[in-house]
Write a protein that holds these residues in place. Sequence first.
Motif: not given
Length: 220
Positions: A57-83
Amino acid sequence: MKILILGGTKEAAKLAGELVEDGHDVTSSLAGRTKEPNPIKGDTRIGGFGGVTGLISYLQENRIELLIDCTHPFAKQISANAIEAAKAANVNLETRTREPWQKHEGDHWIEVQNLEEARDELPKNARVLLALGSQYIDLFKTRDDVFFLVRMVDQPDKELPLPNHQILLGMPSRDWQEEQDLLKSNTITHIVCRNSGSSGAYAKIEAARNMNIPVIMVSR
Ligand code: NAP
């Protein structure tokens, strides 16, 4: 471009600054784990999205064109959600993950797969520098035969559950000599950390190498 950076790392903040300089419309997203995060160039939003659906919803509502996952390598949940969310919202995803530290001659690493194994590797009467986020401390509470020096960015809201511990507030030093002094003055016998690969947290590994202190290293 309208860019959303999933951040919470020094690299993410640096990247936001560079992309803003290049004229992009950048929002950095933080989970809200640190009480007073350093200012980041561009916009900042704080807090979870509400799982994959919230991120879509956030990506759509804010018309995001590029998502960059630059989180900590052990932050696994948010990285999986990003994919998953990037795919569902049809947004390009770029993943930037730090390389893990490599073992060098003289390093005495005991490599383990998870924090439970790290806890169980500690010998009785060890004096341990515990270099982990506050959310991972609970796991060590059964080790009442071990002393923990716990390094944390913020004072915890509640008492730590560890029977024998001392809190050391602040970021790790980048200077291995300062880290060596810390290990010496607290007669530390072991370090427990995860292989985050961060340059800012590497000095303790160098100090441990010089002092032949075992590092119980949780692998990626
Ligand atoms: P995690 O387990 O992967 O994520 C747990 C939940 O926290 C996610 O499902 C998400 O909630 C929310 N979240 C995580 N990162 C977020 C972000 N950048 N923006 C908005 N929401 C986020 O993550 P974690 O290990 O708790 O790490 C949280 C944050 O701290 C990350 O941004 C990471 O880069 C940073 N950090 C982590 C560590 C570490 O040791 N893990 C160390 C240094 C910095 P929703 O599902 O509700 O969206």
